[in-house]
Design an enzyme around this catalytic site. Structure first.
Site, PDB file in Angstrom:
ATOM      1  N   ARG A  56       0.873  -1.164   0.000  1.00  0.00           N
ATOM      2  CA  ARG A  56       0.000   0.000   0.000  1.00  0.00           C
ATOM      3  C   ARG A  56       0.915   1.221   0.000  1.00  0.00           C
ATOM      4  NH1 ARG A  56      -3.252  -1.407   5.260  1.00  0.00           N
ATOM      5  NH2 ARG A  56      -2.961  -3.470   4.348  1.00  0.00           N
ATOM      6  N   ILE A 106       4.621 -14.622   6.239  1.00  0.00           N
ATOM      7  CA  ILE A 106       5.863 -14.677   7.012  1.00  0.00           C
ATOM      8  C   ILE A 106       5.982 -16.037   7.679  1.00  0.00           C
ATOM      9  CG2 ILE A 106       7.110 -13.719   8.984  1.00  0.00           C
ATOM     10  CD1 ILE A 106       5.793 -11.040   8.355  1.00  0.00           C
ATOM     11  N   ALA A 128       4.361  -7.718  13.104  1.00  0.00           N
ATOM     12  CA  ALA A 128       3.661  -8.717  12.294  1.00  0.00           C
ATOM     13  C   ALA A 128       3.450  -9.998  13.087  1.00  0.00           C
ATOM     14  CB  ALA A 128       4.458  -9.010  11.020  1.00  0.00           C
ATOM     15  N   ALA A 129       2.257 -10.560  12.956  1.00  0.00           N
ATOM     16  CA  ALA A 129       1.934 -11.785  13.686  1.00  0.00           C
ATOM     17  C   ALA A 129       0.664 -12.385  13.127  1.00  0.00           C
ATOM     18  CB  ALA A 129       1.734 -11.493  15.172  1.00  0.00           C
ATOM     19  N   ARG A 130       0.500 -13.675  13.382  1.00  0.00           N
ATOM     20  CA  ARG A 130      -0.829 -14.276  13.222  1.00  0.00           C
ATOM     21  C   ARG A 130      -1.549 -13.970  14.515  1.00  0.00           C
ATOM     22  NH1 ARG A 130      -4.022 -19.090  13.997  1.00  0.00           N
ATOM     23  NH2 ARG A 130      -5.316 -19.466  12.170  1.00  0.00           N
ATOM     24  N   TYR A 183      -2.359 -18.910  20.842  1.00  0.00           N
ATOM     25  CA  TYR A 183      -1.732 -17.632  20.524  1.00  0.00           C
ATOM     26  C   TYR A 183      -0.727 -17.229  21.609  1.00  0.00           C
ATOM     27  CZ  TYR A 183      -1.330 -12.568  19.810  1.00  0.00           C
ATOM     28  OH  TYR A 183      -0.854 -11.293  19.630  1.00  0.00           O
ATOM     29  N   LYS A 243       3.465 -16.843  21.341  1.00  0.00           N
ATOM     30  CA  LYS A 243       4.193 -15.622  21.676  1.00  0.00           C
ATOM     31  C   LYS A 243       5.265 -15.897  22.740  1.00  0.00           C
ATOM     32  CE  LYS A 243       2.424 -12.136  19.270  1.00  0.00           C
ATOM     33  NZ  LYS A 243       3.255 -11.219  18.455  1.00  0.00           N
ATOM     34  N   GLY A 277     -27.599   2.508  22.238  1.00  0.00           N
ATOM     35  CA  GLY A 277     -28.433   2.582  23.424  1.00  0.00           C
ATOM     36  C   GLY A 277     -28.984   1.260  23.904  1.00  0.00           C
TER      37      GLY A 277
END
Length: 313
Positions: free
Chosen positions: A36, A45, A65-67, A136, A140, A185
Site C-alpha cells: 500500500r 511470514i 507482524a503476527a498471526r 496464541y 508468543k 443505546g
C-alpha cells in the site's frame, strides 16, 4: 542516520506507529503482507522468509507482524499455525537481523503470555512466571524464549513489549462492538460485574515502543504496556456513554447466568473478557525507562469515541 524496519505496518498499531515515526522525522522502512502507499509487500511470514533486502542498513527492527488471536479459530491445528508465523517467522527475521548487524529488535508480544486473568490485588508483573493458556499466547511465549536465546548467542538486543487490550481510533474487534452497543443505546446485562481490567491506548503503546528504540536500559528486558489506570466493564461502558452523550442502562444479571447465556449463544470467551479481571502493573517501565503514559485513559477513550462516531456519520 538510524534506519528502522517496521513489520506489520499495515495493521492498527502499525499505522499509528508510522504516524509517530513521520511526526518525529524518523527514517524507516515499512513492511506488511500486502503493498500500500509507503508500505512494501512481504507476503506470508514464516521461517523461510527472505528479509535480506528489507534489513539493508537497518539499525532497529520493530516486529509487529503476527498471526493474531481470533475468537473462533477454524485452523485444524491452531498452535502449529501460530507457530509458523509467530515463532518460526519471528526467529527467522531475528536470525537474519543479527547476521546483518542489526543492533536491536523490539518484539511486540501479548499479555496472554502472562495468562488470562488476575486475582484482586494481584496484577501481572513483567517478570512474573509466564502462564499462557491458549495457542496464541503459547506461540508468543515460545517466540520470546527463542529471541532471548538468540540474543545470548549473537549479541543482538531484544526488547519485549506485552500490551493488554489496545484501543484507539480505528480499533476493531470486541472493543468497537462495545462502543457500538453504547451508541445504539442497547441495555446491557453488566450491572453486577465487579471486575477490573487494564487497557492501553494505541498512542501510549506507540510512545513506549519509541522509548524502547534507543533507551540503553531497555536491552533484553520485558515491559508490560497499559494506560496505568484500570476500570471495570460497567465503568468502561459509562465512560464511553459519557463521551457519546448517551444514556446507558445496565441490567442486574447474575454473572453465572450471564456466562451461561453467553455459552449457549457461542460467546463464552467474550463473556469471560467482560466479567473477569486482567490487571497489569507497569511500575517497571517508570523505574527502568523513566516512562509513564503520555495520555490518560479518559483521553484515549475520548479519542476512540470521537473517531468511531465520526465514521458513523
Amino acid at each position: 542516520m538510524t534506519m528502522l524496519l517496521v513489520t506489520g505496518a499495515g495493521g492498527f498499531v502499525g499505522a499509528a506507529l508510522l504516524d509517530r515515526l513521520r511526526a518525529d522525522a524518523k527514517h524507516y522502512r515499512a513492511i506488511s503482507r500486502t503493498a500500500r502507499p509507503g508500505i512494501e509487500a512481504m507476503g506470508a511470514i514464516d521461517g523461510s522468509t527472505d528479509w535480506s533486502a528489507a534489513l539493508q542498513d537497518v539499525d532497529t527492527v520493530i516486529h509487529l507482524a503476527a498471526r493474531v488471536h481470533v475468537m473462533r479459530d477454524r485452523a485444524a491445528d491452531p498452535l502449529e499455525e501460530f507457530r509458523t508465523t509467530n515463532v518460526a517467522g519471528t526467529l527467522g527475521l531475528a536470525r537474519q537481523a543479527a547476521a546483518a548487524g542489526v543492533r536491536r529488535m523490539i518484539f511486540v508480544s501479548s499479555i496472554k503470555v502472562n495468562g488470562e486473568e488476575t486475582r484482586p490485588g494481584r496484577p501481572f508483573l513483567a517478570d512474573d512466571q509466564p502462564d499462557p493458556q491458549d495457542a496464541y499466547g503459547i506461540s508468543k511465549w515460545e517466540a520470546e524464549q527463542e529471541l532471548h536465546d538468540l540474543a545470548r548467542m549473537t549479541g543482538i538486543e531484544i526488547v519485549v513489549v506485552r500490551p493488554v487490550l489496545v484501543y484507539g481510533p480505528g480499533v476493531g474487534g470486541n472493543f468497537i462492538r462495545i462502543v457500538e452497543w453504547v451508541r445504539r443505546g442497547y441495555p446491557l446485562p453488566l450491572a453486577m460485574v465487579r471486575n477490573q481490567r487494564s487497557f492501553v491506548y494505541v498512542g501510549n503503546l506507540v510512545d513506549l515502543i519509541m522509548t524502547c528504540i534507543d533507551h540503553p536500559a531497555a536491552a533484553n528486558e520485558t515491559f508490560l504496556a497499559s494506560d496505568g489506570a484500570d476500570m471495570s466493564t460497567p465503568q468502561l461502558v459509562r465512560v464511553l456513554a459519557r463521551h457519546m452523550n448517551r444514556n446507558v442502562k445496565l441490567l442486574p444479571v447474575p454473572i453465572g447466568l450471564l456466562r451461561l447465556l453467553a455459552r449457549v449463544a457461542g460467546q463464552k470467551d467474550a463473556a469471560v473478557r467482560l466479567t473477569d479481571s486482567l490487571q497489569v502493573d507497569i511500575a517497571k517501565n517508570k523505574e527502568i525507562l523513566g516512562w509513564s503514559p503520555r495520555f490518560s485513559l479518559d483521553q484515549g477513550m475520548q479519542d476512540t469515541v470521537r473517531d468511531a462516531v465520526t465514521k458513523r456519520k
